[in-house]
Design a protein around this motif. Structure first.
Motif, mmCIF file in Angstrom:
data_model
loop_
_atom_site.group_PDB
_atom_site.id
_atom_site.type_symbol
_atom_site.label_atom_id
_atom_site.label_comp_id
_atom_site.label_asym_id
_atom_site.label_seq_id
_atom_site.Cartn_x
_atom_site.Cartn_y
_atom_site.Cartn_z
ATOM 1 N N ASN B 560 0.836 -1.197 0.000
ATOM 2 C CA ASN B 560 0.000 0.000 0.000
ATOM 3 C C ASN B 560 0.868 1.244 0.000
ATOM 4 N N ILE B 561 0.664 2.087 -0.992
ATOM 5 C CA ILE B 561 1.448 3.319 -1.047
ATOM 6 C C ILE B 561 0.965 4.246 0.058
ATOM 7 N N GLN B 562 1.876 4.925 0.703
ATOM 8 C CA GLN B 562 1.535 5.820 1.807
ATOM 9 C C GLN B 562 1.718 7.266 1.378
ATOM 10 N N VAL B 570 1.846 -5.637 5.143
ATOM 11 C CA VAL B 570 0.906 -6.335 6.018
ATOM 12 C C VAL B 570 0.923 -7.828 5.707
ATOM 13 N N LYS B 598 2.126 -0.805 13.814
ATOM 14 C CA LYS B 598 0.847 -0.669 14.533
ATOM 15 C C LYS B 598 -0.073 -1.836 14.232
ATOM 16 N N GLY B 602 -8.017 -4.306 11.211
ATOM 17 C CA GLY B 602 -8.372 -5.666 10.803
ATOM 18 C C GLY B 602 -7.620 -6.688 11.657
ATOM 19 N N ARG B 604 -4.433 -7.201 12.482
ATOM 20 C CA ARG B 604 -3.147 -7.795 12.158
ATOM 21 C C ARG B 604 -2.107 -6.695 12.228
ATOM 22 N N ASP B 606 0.754 -4.021 10.867
ATOM 23 C CA ASP B 606 1.131 -3.243 9.702
ATOM 24 C C ASP B 606 2.482 -2.590 9.975
ATOM 25 N N PHE B 608 5.037 0.188 8.524
ATOM 26 C CA PHE B 608 4.989 1.319 7.594
ATOM 27 C C PHE B 608 6.369 1.922 7.354
ATOM 28 N N THR B 639 -9.153 -9.762 5.724
ATOM 29 C CA THR B 639 -9.003 -10.609 6.904
ATOM 30 C C THR B 639 -10.306 -11.337 7.176
ATOM 31 N N HIS B 674 -14.271 -5.418 -5.253
ATOM 32 C CA HIS B 674 -13.766 -4.590 -4.164
ATOM 33 C C HIS B 674 -13.209 -5.532 -3.110
ATOM 34 N N LYS B 677 -14.157 -8.864 3.328
ATOM 35 C CA LYS B 677 -13.757 -9.160 4.701
ATOM 36 C C LYS B 677 -14.736 -10.147 5.312
ATOM 37 N N ASN B 711 -20.980 -4.035 6.071
ATOM 38 C CA ASN B 711 -20.022 -3.034 5.617
ATOM 39 C C ASN B 711 -19.785 -1.994 6.708
ATOM 40 N N GLY B 713 -17.125 1.528 6.739
ATOM 41 C CA GLY B 713 -16.994 2.614 5.776
ATOM 42 C C GLY B 713 -17.984 3.731 6.022
ATOM 43 N N ALA B 714 -18.185 4.552 4.991
ATOM 44 C CA ALA B 714 -18.984 5.759 5.155
ATOM 45 C C ALA B 714 -20.469 5.455 5.327
HETATM 46 C C1 SRM Z 1 -4.348 -0.071 7.800
HETATM 47 C C2 SRM Z 1 -5.832 0.163 8.083
HETATM 48 C C3 SRM Z 1 -6.018 1.204 9.181
HETATM 49 C C4 SRM Z 1 -5.331 0.835 10.458
HETATM 50 O O1 SRM Z 1 -4.202 1.252 10.659
HETATM 51 O O2 SRM Z 1 -5.966 0.125 11.251
HETATM 52 C C5 SRM Z 1 -6.610 0.671 6.910
HETATM 53 C C6 SRM Z 1 -6.044 1.493 6.008
HETATM 54 C C7 SRM Z 1 -6.649 1.906 4.843
HETATM 55 N N1 SRM Z 1 -7.907 1.721 4.547
HETATM 56 FE FE1 SRM Z 1 -9.302 0.805 5.698
HETATM 57 N N2 SRM Z 1 -7.869 0.193 6.872
HETATM 58 C C8 SRM Z 1 -7.985 -0.744 7.819
HETATM 59 C C9 SRM Z 1 -9.140 -1.314 8.263
HETATM 60 C C10 SRM Z 1 -10.420 -0.969 7.830
HETATM 61 C C11 SRM Z 1 -11.638 -1.413 8.436
HETATM 62 C C12 SRM Z 1 -11.761 -2.292 9.680
HETATM 63 C C13 SRM Z 1 -11.894 -3.758 9.377
HETATM 64 O O3 SRM Z 1 -11.395 -4.261 8.360
HETATM 65 O O4 SRM Z 1 -12.534 -4.424 10.200
HETATM 66 C C14 SRM Z 1 -12.664 -0.847 7.696
HETATM 67 C C15 SRM Z 1 -14.189 -0.954 7.919
HETATM 68 C C16 SRM Z 1 -14.733 -2.286 7.515
HETATM 69 C C17 SRM Z 1 -15.143 -2.416 6.064
HETATM 70 O O5 SRM Z 1 -14.266 -2.517 5.195
HETATM 71 O O6 SRM Z 1 -16.338 -2.407 5.783
HETATM 72 C C18 SRM Z 1 -12.024 -0.087 6.642
HETATM 73 C C19 SRM Z 1 -12.682 0.587 5.721
HETATM 74 C C20 SRM Z 1 -12.086 1.269 4.610
HETATM 75 C C21 SRM Z 1 -12.784 1.878 3.517
HETATM 76 C C22 SRM Z 1 -14.308 1.934 3.345
HETATM 77 C C23 SRM Z 1 -14.761 0.770 2.573
HETATM 78 C C24 SRM Z 1 -16.223 0.871 2.191
HETATM 79 O O7 SRM Z 1 -16.763 -0.149 1.763
HETATM 80 O O8 SRM Z 1 -16.825 1.964 2.265
HETATM 81 C C25 SRM Z 1 -11.789 2.402 2.624
HETATM 82 C C26 SRM Z 1 -11.988 3.145 1.302
HETATM 83 C C27 SRM Z 1 -12.067 2.200 0.124
HETATM 84 O O9 SRM Z 1 -11.672 1.045 0.183
HETATM 85 O O10 SRM Z 1 -12.552 2.669 -0.906
HETATM 86 C C28 SRM Z 1 -10.544 2.080 3.227
HETATM 87 C C29 SRM Z 1 -9.227 2.363 2.730
HETATM 88 C C30 SRM Z 1 -8.120 2.277 3.312
HETATM 89 C C31 SRM Z 1 -6.815 2.696 2.652
HETATM 90 C C32 SRM Z 1 -6.556 1.747 1.532
HETATM 91 C C33 SRM Z 1 -6.827 4.132 2.149
HETATM 92 C C34 SRM Z 1 -5.755 4.347 1.111
HETATM 93 O O11 SRM Z 1 -6.130 4.281 -0.069
HETATM 94 O O12 SRM Z 1 -4.620 4.575 1.478
HETATM 95 C C35 SRM Z 1 -5.811 2.611 3.784
HETATM 96 C C36 SRM Z 1 -4.605 1.806 3.359
HETATM 97 C C37 SRM Z 1 -3.471 2.034 4.338
HETATM 98 C C38 SRM Z 1 -2.390 1.031 4.162
HETATM 99 O O13 SRM Z 1 -1.501 1.292 3.382
HETATM 100 O O14 SRM Z 1 -2.372 -0.024 4.800
HETATM 101 N N3 SRM Z 1 -10.754 1.414 4.409
HETATM 102 N N4 SRM Z 1 -10.675 -0.163 6.785
HETATM 103 C C39 SRM Z 1 -6.638 -1.086 8.402
HETATM 104 C C40 SRM Z 1 -6.071 -2.323 7.691
HETATM 105 C C41 SRM Z 1 -6.755 -3.591 8.058
HETATM 106 C C42 SRM Z 1 -5.991 -4.789 7.573
HETATM 107 O O15 SRM Z 1 -5.418 -5.465 8.426
HETATM 108 O O16 SRM Z 1 -5.983 -5.063 6.365
#
Ligand code: SRM
Ligand SMILES: Cc1cc2nc3c(=O)[nH]c(=O)nc-3n(C[C@H](O)[C@H](O)[C@H](O)COP(=O)(O)OP(=O)(O)OC[C@H]3O[C@@H](n4cnc5c(N)ncnc54)[C@H](O)[C@@H]3O)c2cc1C
Ligand code: SF4
Ligand code: FES
Lengths: 125, 837
Positions: B560-562, B570, B598, B602, B604, B606, B608, B639, B674, B677, B711, B713-714
């Motif tokens: 994932n690009i930061q 991850v 951190k 989800g 697990r 990460d 960075f 996950t 998409h 999970k 879901n 998200g928003a």
């Molecule tokens: C790393 C993490 C945040 C954290 O530090 O905890 C994270 C990070 C990002 N999330 Fe998330 N999400 C993370 C858990 C979640 C969760 C919680 C979960 O999984 O239980 C959610 C809500 C659950 C869900 O998905 O319904 C979540 C809902 C989103 C969404 C909204 C998705 C939606 O359907 O509306 C986005 C935006 C998207 O995907 O379009 C998003 C997008 C992103 C992006 C990809 C944004 C981006 O484009 O950079 C972030 C990537 C960062 C990276 O490089 O890793 N992230 N994100 C979590 C990684 C989990 C993992 O182990 O893989």
């Protein structure tokens, strides 16, 4: 940070007085890009194979001043060859550097030539 | 600088602020707003949506920061208690005093509670604020614990009462509507339409009691029933009073402003009260001897007050449109203009079909040329058009019956949206005209529906005009020669589902083959390339290493690009289970490469801050320690979150961890429209939040309950029950089918929740396809999924073992150096990228 942007200036073919020998053609993905280093500049070079053309731009995305453009995706926007920044998908014309989906400053573009399977980028200084 | 004090931060008070700051000259005023409720203004019109998600934020009209950004001082949770007109000051309940130059009263109204004996009993509610709803929800939950078939009544069968009736029904209580008048919605409907509505509501489970005057609320401390006459009573455990509204005019009364006989603060057509420096707007204002209990006239009043204060002359019109459409209840009801019209003024045309709960009435002028009003029950699809014809005085067909007859029975599709005059007001909440909507498209400011809504705000109020805004947008785009299709981008005239079939049938392996044979002659872009990449991965069971130049940036570099162009790493930790040794390995690798570490949402880990050059070296070490890609970068399985389940937990009904790991390993790596999970909880306490996932399992007596389409998200959404008490094998079968069906038919970047919402036929259809095999495809679905499962390969292992693939992981192709533009700053004993300027 804007200091960094100042180092990049669009160079016209007629103004080129130095062709930098960058890397062999096969170092660049087809229909994609990679970055080269020239002095203290980072230049993104794109092999637009479908058009049989090469393009070079600054690697710096003007939106957030990060060195990422070479890692974006290329294609066309209504016929204009473009690069989409990998961070927020801002798109820029590969021909003129103009921002196609917003009002960001244009990016600098440079001429490219291929000789003996090597890629050269043209600079004026 | 002059000071404006706004009392009341409800819908109209907020609209005043919004309109005010948008005006030139407003910067010369200081605006101070007082709200009695504990939060900034929210969308009361959509209050009932709070039952679905209990998300107060989602109803907010603007966040607190908005007020700050616009130099408005907002003080919530503080009621204004007095106005001192002579000194031009107000006092609040906290005994603070503030001076004003202009005062705007936007105190709205409160629910009217008739003085019935016993109404103060526990379990009697009104329906006006978020706190009211929270109280009802808590009470209903308590009731249901004690009494599974508890009953709730709503006092009042008007517009709001019916909405409340639906709400208590959704809370799982047996719903009753008690109305004093002999018909439902007495203000909007005639007797016949009211009867049709009654039949329809009864058919969906609402009990209706008409002509009932309530004498007494029964019960000791809490309500147990309602008494109407001597032997006439209804047992109920909860009551929602929805018997009308009363303006909150107490401030006006105490400072001697001119008041209406039955309440309300009298205003003129400038929205001024009897004191020219005090304005009143919204549901507290009595204009033309009327309180308008709708948001649109309130918004207009807000606009007039803004203009008047800023010295512009604009006046409130004499006639105010009171047309309404009932929402949410599962049956269409609308009335517009003059719904009941005396025979001396015109003719009525009535169409009624009780077998289908349909009733339509239009009132036409005596000369047959104009539409005066009407009523629609059962099918209000024509409402927007009829309402517009009425508002704009458009000519109607020679045989007006065509306006309401079903097509094919003499009915014609009359009234193209484009025939409306430019001044036609499409969105009455936000006062947006047809001309404005078409204008932003014609000027190029907007190119799709989302843009139009963004530029004009049309449709952001009650939402009733949305279908029309959509029609107008599409018609305007079409008139400009822009085709509106559900295509993925300008390079293909196809949608994702069409492309899926084409690639599958033709067996394409390269993006260019697809583009050359089925594209529009262009060269692709950041939209279609990843879509084709994902389809190829699903259809050919490829990894993202295949043709990496068409992969989205994250897939291209398998990370994932930061923010600063570095990457996060991850590794997969299936089900969240990890050995101490592996945990130590992660820690040591993170330390060695100085990676910010951190635990993710989800569950697990990460890491960075890795540069492009470092990615393969770090992954090599991780793989040596037994890790594999976690696909955090892909539109693929992320996950399967588990709770500890019967392995340790004293309540566990099944081995949620073991099953979670099995599922995560089964679906890892597959590419989908998409991300996907999963969650597995060991009992109904639901510690794994399985119902917030695309697929979720909860262990119950006798097997697993399988939920789908959750879901975060928003737009959060709970997953829905697909099957109950099924064994492990059946779970896998159903998830295979569900996911594969989703992968075949969803739009690009559409999560399962959004896909499922838009699936025609809804959950019932989904069950028919997945469980009963209505489409005869489940064998194919299972087979396709099994192929993907069998062909799984860790793409990081694949990449580091292939020198050709490794070439992409260097920042420069002509130098070993790293990106020299990176700057990190320290942060709580770790590091982070320098903030963006
Ligand atoms: C790393 C993490 C945040 C954290 O530090 O905890 C994270 C990070 C990002 N999330 Fe998330 N999400 C993370 C858990 C979640 C969760 C919680 C979960 O999984 O239980 C959610 C809500 C659950 C869900 O998905 O319904 C979540 C809902 C989103 C969404 C909204 C998705 C939606 O359907 O509306 C986005 C935006 C998207 O995907 O379009 C998003 C997008 C992103 C992006 C990809 C944004 C981006 O484009 O950079 C972030 C990537 C960062 C990276 O490089 O890793 N992230 N994100 C979590 C990684 C989990 C993992 O182990 O893989
Ligand atoms: C469930 C429900 C559904 C509805 N559906 C529709 C619909 O479909 N269409 C439609 O047009 N309308 C609908 N309405 C009506 C609509 O919500 C109102 O017309 C609108 O909210 C009125 O706005 P307002 O600002 O005048 O009053 P409010 O929104 O009530 O705001 C007044 C605010 O002032 C505060 N206040 C009062 N006194 C003081 C004081 N002394 N000091 C400080 N603060 C004070 C109150 O606490 C309140 O927050 C619905 C209403 C409800 C309850
Ligand atoms: S919530 Fe927003 S900021 Fe936080 S990780 Fe997810 S996408 Fe990034
Ligand atoms: S940083 Fe390139 S578009 Fe945002």
């Amino acid at each position: 940070m804007e200091e960094v942007q100042k180092k990049y200036k669009t160079t016209k073919l007629k103004d080129v007085n130095f062709w930098f020998k960058a890397a062999p053609v096969n170092a660049f993905p087809k229909d994609g890009g990679a970055c080269i280093k020239y002095k203290n500049l980072q230049i993104a070079v794109f092999n637009f194979e479908r058009l049989n053309k090469w393009y070079a731009t600054q690697n710096l995305s003007p939106e957030k001043q990060e060195m990422v453009l070479s890692r974006g995706m290329i294609g066309d926007y209504k016929g204009t060859p473009m690069i989409a920044c990998p961070l927020h998908k801002k798109t820029f014309s590969l021909e003129t550097g103009e921002n196609l989906n917003g009002d960001l400053d244009p990016i600098a573009v440079y001429p490219v030539k291929i000789e003996n399977d090597f890629v050269y980028v043209g600079f004026s200084e | 600088m002059k000071t404006i004090i706004v009392i009341g931060n409800g819908m109209v008070g907020y609209k005043f602020c919004e309109k005010f700051v948008a005006k030139k000259g407003s910067e010369n005023y200081k605006v101070l707003v007082f709200g009695e409720e504990p939060r900034p203004a929210y969308d009361r019109v959509h209050l009932s949506e709070y039952f679905e998600n209990q998300d107060a934020k989602a109803l907010e009209l603007a966040p607190k920061e908005w007020y700050k950004e616009n130099n408005i001082e907002l003080i919530v949770n503080e009621r204004v208690s007095d106005i001192h007109r002579a000194s031009k000051k107000i006092t609040t309940v906290k005994d603070r005093k503030f001076s004003y130059d202009y005062l705007v009263l936007a105190t709205g109204s409160s629910a009217f509670v008739p003085p019935i004996k016993g109404v103060e009993k526990e379990g009697v509610f009104v329906y006006r604020t978020i706190e009211d709803l929270e109280g009802m929800l808590a009470y209903a939950a308590k009731l249901k614990d004690k009494k599974p078939n508890a009953k709730a009544a709503v006092l009042g069968g008007g517009l709001l009462g019916l909405e409340a009736g639906k709400a208590v029904m959704d809370m799982g209580l047996e719903p009753h509507i008690v109305e004093f008048a002999p018909k439902l919605m007495p203000r909007q409907l005639d007797s016949r339409s009211s009867q049709v509505l009654q039949l329809k509501l009864e058919s969906i489970g609402l009990n209706i009691h008409l002509s009932k005057a309530t004498n007494q609320i029964l019960g000791e401390k809490a309500i147990t029933g309602m008494e109407f006459g001597e032997d006439d009573m209804l047992e109920v455990d909860m009551l929602v009073v929805s018997a009308g509204i009363r303006p909150r005019d107490e401030l006006g009364k105490s400072c001697n402003l001119e008041m209406g006989v039955r309440g309300g603060i009298v205003v003129n057509n400038k929205m001024q009260t009897s004191d020219k420096d005090i304005y009143a707007i919204g549901e507290v204002a009595l204009y033309n001897q009327m309180i308008y209990g709708l948001v649109a006239p309130g918004y207009d009043m807000a606009g007039i007050a803004v203009n008047q204060i800023l010295g512009e002359d604009s006046l409130m019109p004499e006639e105010i449109d009171m047309s309404t459409k009932l929402k949410l209840i599962g049956v269409d009801v609308a009335s517009f203009g003059e719904p009941f019209m005396p025979a001396s003024k015109g003719h009525s045309i009535i169409f009624e079909n009780k077998t289908q709960y349909l009733y339509k009435r239009i009132n036409v002028s005596l000369d047959g040329k104009s539409l005066l009003g009407g009523i629609l029950v059962g099918d209000a699809t024509d409402y927007s058009m009829l309402h517009q014809i009425y508002l704009n005085g458009m000519t109607i067909p020679e045989d007006p019956a065509q306006l309401i007859l079903p097509a094919g029975e003499g009915g014609a599709s009359f009234g193209d949206v484009m025939d409306l005059p430019d001044e036609a007001q499409i969105c009455s909440c936000e006062s947006v005209t047809k001309g404005q909507i078409c204008g932003v498209i014609e000027s190029g400011e907007a190119t799709d529906l989302a843009d139009v809504v963004g530029c004009t705000k049309a449709g952001t109020g009650c939402g009733g005009c949305k279908p029309m805004v959509k029609d107008l947008t599409e018609a305007t785009l079409k008139s400009l020669g822009i085709e509106v299709k559900d295509t993925i981008c300008e390079h293909f005239d196809l949608n994702r589902q069409d492309l899926y079939k084409i690639i599958q049938v033709k067996g394409y392996k390269k993006f260019n083959e697809v583009l050359d044979n089925h594209g529009n002659g262009g060269h692709g872009c950041e939209l279609c390339k990843p879509v084709v990449a994902s389809l190829m991965a699903t259809i050919n069971a490829d990894t993202a290493n295949e043709e990496y130049a068409i992969q989205d940036s994250n897939d291209r570099f398998l990370a994932n690009i930061q923010r600063n162009g570095t990457y996060s790493i991850v590794p997969r930790i299936p089900g969240g289970e990890i050995t101490p040794d592996k945990l130590i390995a992660l820690g040591e690798i993170a330390k060695k490469y100085d990676l910010y570490t951190k635990v993710t949402g989800g569950v697990r880990i990460d890491l960075f801050g890795a540069t492009l050059n470092q990615l393969p070296i770090i992954w090599k070490e991780l793989i040596e320690h037994g890790f594999e890609s976690g696909h955090a970068y892909g539109k693929s399985l992320r996950t399967v979150k588990t709770c500890v389940g019967s392995t340790w937990c004293r309540y566990g009904m099944d081995e949620s961890v073991s099953f979670g790991i099995e599922l995560e390993n089964r679906y890892r790596g597959i590419r989908a429209p998409h991300k996907i999970k999963g969650g597995v909880s060991g009992c109904i306490r639901e510690c794994a939040e399985a119902r917030g996932k695309d697929f979720g399992l909860i262990a119950v007596e006798g097997g697993w309950n399988l939920y789908v389409g959750g879901n975060g998200g928003a737009t959060p959404r709970h997953a829905e029950l697909l099957a109950e008490q099924i064994d492990n094998e059946t779970v896998i079968k159903y998830i295979d089918r569900y996911l594969m069906f989703y992968m075949r038919t969803a739009k690009p970047l559409q999560r399962t929740a959004a896909w499922q919402d838009r699936l025609e036929g809804g959950m019932d259809f989904l069950k028919e396809v997945i469980i009963e095999d209505k489409l005869g495809i489940v064998d194919d679905l299972e087979k396709e999924m099994q192929t993907l499962v069998n062909k799984f390969e860790c793409e990081w292992t694949q990449a580091i073992n292939n020198p050709e693939m490794m070439k992409r992981f260097s920042h420069f192709v002509n130098s070993e150096e790293e990106d020299d533009n990176l700057v990190f700053v320290p942060m709580r004993e770790q590091k982070m990228p320098e903030p963006w300027k």
